[in-house]
Design a protein around this motif. Structure first.
Motif, mmCIF file in Angstrom:
data_model
loop_
_atom_site.group_PDB
_atom_site.id
_atom_site.type_symbol
_atom_site.label_atom_id
_atom_site.label_comp_id
_atom_site.label_asym_id
_atom_site.label_seq_id
_atom_site.Cartn_x
_atom_site.Cartn_y
_atom_site.Cartn_z
ATOM 1 N N GLY A 194 0.803 -1.220 0.000
ATOM 2 C CA GLY A 194 0.000 0.000 0.000
ATOM 3 C C GLY A 194 0.832 1.264 0.000
ATOM 4 O O GLY A 194 2.031 1.252 0.259
ATOM 5 N N PHE A 195 0.158 2.337 -0.334
ATOM 6 C CA PHE A 195 0.741 3.679 -0.230
ATOM 7 C C PHE A 195 -0.409 4.673 -0.144
ATOM 8 O O PHE A 195 -1.562 4.325 -0.410
ATOM 9 C CB PHE A 195 1.670 3.985 -1.414
ATOM 10 C CG PHE A 195 0.986 4.002 -2.761
ATOM 11 C CD1 PHE A 195 0.503 5.183 -3.321
ATOM 12 C CD2 PHE A 195 0.816 2.821 -3.494
ATOM 13 C CE1 PHE A 195 -0.128 5.185 -4.564
ATOM 14 C CE2 PHE A 195 0.191 2.813 -4.728
ATOM 15 C CZ PHE A 195 -0.279 4.008 -5.264
ATOM 16 N N THR A 196 -0.085 5.896 0.237
ATOM 17 C CA THR A 196 -1.116 6.926 0.312
ATOM 18 C C THR A 196 -1.206 7.590 -1.045
ATOM 19 O O THR A 196 -0.230 8.183 -1.516
ATOM 20 C CB THR A 196 -0.743 7.974 1.385
ATOM 21 O OG1 THR A 196 -0.537 7.279 2.612
ATOM 22 C CG2 THR A 196 -1.852 8.999 1.558
ATOM 23 N N ILE A 197 -2.353 7.478 -1.684
ATOM 24 C CA ILE A 197 -2.486 8.013 -3.043
ATOM 25 C C ILE A 197 -2.822 9.509 -2.984
ATOM 26 O O ILE A 197 -3.540 9.957 -2.092
ATOM 27 C CB ILE A 197 -3.526 7.208 -3.861
ATOM 28 C CG1 ILE A 197 -3.353 7.512 -5.353
ATOM 29 C CG2 ILE A 197 -4.951 7.463 -3.403
ATOM 30 C CD1 ILE A 197 -3.908 6.439 -6.271
ATOM 31 N N GLY A 198 -2.274 10.252 -3.959
ATOM 32 C CA GLY A 198 -2.463 11.710 -3.960
ATOM 33 C C GLY A 198 -3.659 12.158 -4.783
ATOM 34 O O GLY A 198 -4.787 11.734 -4.489
ATOM 35 N N ASP A 199 -3.406 12.961 -5.787
ATOM 36 C CA ASP A 199 -4.386 13.601 -6.666
ATOM 37 C C ASP A 199 -5.701 12.821 -6.828
ATOM 38 O O ASP A 199 -5.730 11.763 -7.465
ATOM 39 C CB ASP A 199 -3.706 13.783 -8.024
ATOM 40 C CG ASP A 199 -4.644 14.434 -9.041
ATOM 41 O OD1 ASP A 199 -5.734 14.892 -8.635
ATOM 42 O OD2 ASP A 199 -4.270 14.473 -10.230
ATOM 43 N N VAL A 247 -15.512 10.225 -0.279
ATOM 44 C CA VAL A 247 -15.513 11.256 -1.324
ATOM 45 C C VAL A 247 -14.361 10.977 -2.292
ATOM 46 O O VAL A 247 -14.550 10.942 -3.515
ATOM 47 C CB VAL A 247 -15.388 12.673 -0.701
ATOM 48 C CG1 VAL A 247 -15.299 13.735 -1.782
ATOM 49 C CG2 VAL A 247 -16.562 12.936 0.235
ATOM 50 N N LYS A 248 -13.193 10.735 -1.741
ATOM 51 C CA LYS A 248 -12.025 10.434 -2.593
ATOM 52 C C LYS A 248 -12.153 9.034 -3.220
ATOM 53 O O LYS A 248 -11.854 8.855 -4.400
ATOM 54 C CB LYS A 248 -10.757 10.512 -1.741
ATOM 55 C CG LYS A 248 -9.475 10.360 -2.520
ATOM 56 C CD LYS A 248 -8.283 10.719 -1.654
ATOM 57 C CE LYS A 248 -6.993 10.648 -2.414
ATOM 58 N NZ LYS A 248 -5.835 11.031 -1.586
ATOM 59 N N GLU A 255 -10.491 1.527 -1.006
ATOM 60 C CA GLU A 255 -9.417 2.252 -0.301
ATOM 61 C C GLU A 255 -8.529 1.235 0.424
ATOM 62 O O GLU A 255 -7.332 1.153 0.171
ATOM 63 C CB GLU A 255 -10.058 3.228 0.699
ATOM 64 C CG GLU A 255 -9.064 4.003 1.547
ATOM 65 C CD GLU A 255 -9.753 4.816 2.635
ATOM 66 O OE1 GLU A 255 -10.855 5.357 2.395
ATOM 67 O OE2 GLU A 255 -9.193 4.910 3.742
ATOM 68 N N THR A 256 -9.137 0.452 1.322
ATOM 69 C CA THR A 256 -8.379 -0.559 2.075
ATOM 70 C C THR A 256 -9.171 -1.866 2.105
ATOM 71 O O THR A 256 -10.368 -1.856 2.418
ATOM 72 C CB THR A 256 -8.139 -0.080 3.526
ATOM 73 O OG1 THR A 256 -7.397 1.149 3.486
ATOM 74 C CG2 THR A 256 -7.374 -1.106 4.332
ATOM 75 N N ILE A 257 -8.523 -2.943 1.753
ATOM 76 C CA ILE A 257 -9.145 -4.271 1.884
ATOM 77 C C ILE A 257 -8.147 -5.210 2.566
ATOM 78 O O ILE A 257 -6.988 -5.293 2.158
ATOM 79 C CB ILE A 257 -9.568 -4.869 0.519
ATOM 80 C CG1 ILE A 257 -10.672 -4.020 -0.136
ATOM 81 C CG2 ILE A 257 -10.057 -6.314 0.687
ATOM 82 C CD1 ILE A 257 -11.197 -4.570 -1.466
ATOM 83 N N GLN A 258 -8.613 -5.860 3.621
ATOM 84 C CA GLN A 258 -7.837 -6.970 4.203
ATOM 85 C C GLN A 258 -8.415 -8.238 3.627
ATOM 86 O O GLN A 258 -9.639 -8.353 3.508
ATOM 87 C CB GLN A 258 -8.017 -7.017 5.715
ATOM 88 C CG GLN A 258 -7.414 -5.835 6.440
ATOM 89 C CD GLN A 258 -7.521 -6.024 7.944
ATOM 90 O OE1 GLN A 258 -6.818 -6.839 8.521
ATOM 91 N NE2 GLN A 258 -8.419 -5.280 8.561
ATOM 92 N N PHE A 259 -7.571 -9.164 3.243
ATOM 93 C CA PHE A 259 -8.110 -10.421 2.695
ATOM 94 C C PHE A 259 -7.271 -11.604 3.146
ATOM 95 O O PHE A 259 -6.089 -11.470 3.461
ATOM 96 C CB PHE A 259 -8.238 -10.368 1.167
ATOM 97 C CG PHE A 259 -6.952 -10.105 0.421
ATOM 98 C CD1 PHE A 259 -6.456 -8.815 0.279
ATOM 99 C CD2 PHE A 259 -6.242 -11.145 -0.172
ATOM 100 C CE1 PHE A 259 -5.275 -8.565 -0.422
ATOM 101 C CE2 PHE A 259 -5.067 -10.907 -0.886
ATOM 102 C CZ PHE A 259 -4.592 -9.608 -0.994
ATOM 103 N N TYR A 275 -4.740 2.225 -0.215
ATOM 104 C CA TYR A 275 -4.333 3.506 -0.789
ATOM 105 C C TYR A 275 -4.266 4.572 0.309
ATOM 106 O O TYR A 275 -4.220 5.748 0.019
ATOM 107 C CB TYR A 275 -5.391 3.956 -1.804
ATOM 108 C CG TYR A 275 -5.115 3.618 -3.260
ATOM 109 C CD1 TYR A 275 -3.845 3.320 -3.730
ATOM 110 C CD2 TYR A 275 -6.162 3.672 -4.193
ATOM 111 C CE1 TYR A 275 -3.628 3.044 -5.075
ATOM 112 C CE2 TYR A 275 -5.947 3.409 -5.541
ATOM 113 C CZ TYR A 275 -4.676 3.091 -5.967
ATOM 114 O OH TYR A 275 -4.459 2.839 -7.301
ATOM 115 N N ALA A 276 -4.320 4.129 1.575
ATOM 116 C CA ALA A 276 -4.461 5.106 2.664
ATOM 117 C C ALA A 276 -3.349 5.040 3.701
ATOM 118 O O ALA A 276 -3.441 5.677 4.736
ATOM 119 C CB ALA A 276 -5.816 4.905 3.346
#
Ligand code: NAD
Length: 368
Positions: A194-199, A247-248, A255-259, A275-276
């Motif tokens: 994962g990473f924190t996504i921007g735009d 909203v984003k 955004e986040t899924i654990q599986f 992505y968070a």
């Protein structure tokens, strides 16, 4: 003698085989002899951020060469022509690239565009008779992936997916150790991607172009990683989704899924795709007799890894350089990488992504 063996003997004298060799000794093997075999002449479609990275990496390839471009932006074409010495006759846009069929200077097209465009573009390239290399995820669901496999088969061209980790030396060394039984029976895999996504306006957050959120983009590394680290394909999936910013991350953009995945041997995997959050690039696999930990595990490198026996010593080589030389070896010599990179491999991951989305939506265990 098998073609892989012949190839390994050849490359141990020339460095061409970096992607296939996992010991430090072989990795440093050198020769003054230039490579004289066939060169895979590649046109890149989509001159964005990753396309640029691949183009740069290809400058040090031995067996593959960037010779053409397909882009909708004339100014980018001009820049690439000058920078990479690409002739005008090898430049195309999205309206006219079916004319590549008449261009003997191009052997393959590397599709590096948004995920939602891959299927149509793959089928169109296949019809030109050129091989297709397509970025991950290969499409936006398994049905698209299968259509791509079928289309390339019908056109008698190869379909390869940009799984660069399958050529990365430390990853290959860990897989080899697992194959040799050094971890004993694989029991558990943990993947964090994962990473924190921007735009918020980028195509990665647009369902039509991306097919989903973090799972399509980065979670796929934990899926593929679980499969190559454990050496099996899952038979069941459970998944839970968390969304803190609707909203984003709109409907259909995770955004986040654990599986969790269960495997035929009884091994299990527990993964996080997001992505968070930043600093999530870690694989851990433990077996009955040992473990391997990779962190970073799938970034552009250097990858770092250690096992119960100590650190993995293989040196860093630009992943995309190894990948493109390895893909040329696959196409021309039939040399298979340690884990496949063909369309069927891509479809396996797409089926798992479909199942993860279904499991997250229904809250039910999904059997594969
Ligand atoms: P990007 O946005 O930087 O580049 C995308 C390119 O596609 C741009 O040049 C853009 O102009 C072009 N494009 C063509 N039609 C478009 C359209 N309708 N909408 C938007 N762009 C369009 O994206 P990227 O990071 O280069 O990602 C491209 C692909 O590569 C994706 O499939 C992604 O998953 C994959 N990727 C793979 C890796 C890897 O390590 N293997 C890394 C990054 C990206």
């Amino acid at each position: 003698m098998g073609s892989r063996r012949k190839f390994l003997e050849k490359v141990s004298l020339t460095t061409v085989g970096l992607p296939l060799l996992s010991t430090p000794l072989n990795l440093f093997a050198t020769s003054c002899e230039p490579y004289e075999g066939p060169i895979l002449k590649v046109a890149i479609m989509g001159l964005g951020s990753y396309g640029t990275r691949v183009a740069e990496a290809m400058q040090t390839c031995t067996r593959a060469k960037l010779v053409g471009v397909i882009s909708g932006t004339p100014s980018k074409i001009e820049k690439w022509k000058e920078k990479y010495n690409i002739p005008e006759k090898n430049c195309y846009n999205y309206e006219n690239y079916d004319a590549i069929k008449d261009n003997p200077d191009i052997d393959a097209v590397y599709i590096i565009t948004p995920n939602g465009l891959h299927k149509e573009q793959t089928l169109k390239v296949a019809k030109t008779g050129k091989h297709v290399i397509c970025e991950k995820p290969m499409g936006i669901n398994a049905a698209e992936g299968q259509a791509m496999v079928d289309g390339c088969k019908a056109a008698n061209v190869k379909l390869l997916i940009g799984y660069r980790m399958h050529f990365e030396p430390k990853t290959m060394a860990a897989i080899k150790m697992r194959q040799d039984g050094e971890f004993g029976q694989p029991k558990f895999f943990q993947g964090q991607s994962g990473f924190t996504i921007g735009d918020p306006t980028q195509w990665r957050l647009n369902k039509e172009l991306s097919g989903g959120g973090a799972m399509m983009d980065i979670g796929i590394y934990s899926i593929n990683g679980a499969r190559y680290m454990l050496g099996e394909d899952p038979i069941w999936i459970t998944a839970q989704e968390t969304k803190t910013d609707p909203v984003k991350f709109k409907e259909g953009i995770d955004e986040t899924i654990q599986f969790q995945m269960g495997f035929p041997s009884g091994a299990v995997a527990n993964c996080l795709s997001t992505y968070a959050m930043n600093n999530l690039d870690r694989f851990y696999m433990t077996g009955s007799d040992g473990f391997v930990e990779m962190q970073p595990s799938t970034g552009y490198g250097p990858i770092e890894g250690r096992t119960h026996k100590g650190p993995l010593p293989q040196p860093h080589v630009t992943h995309q350089t190894l990948q493109m030389d390895g893909m040329a070896a696959l196409i021309y010599d039939g040399v298979q990488p340690i884990v496949p990179v063909d369309g069927e491999e891509g479809v396996k991951d797409m089926k798992i992504i479909d199942a993860i989305f279904l499991a997250a939506k229904t809250g039910k265990k999904v059997e594969l």
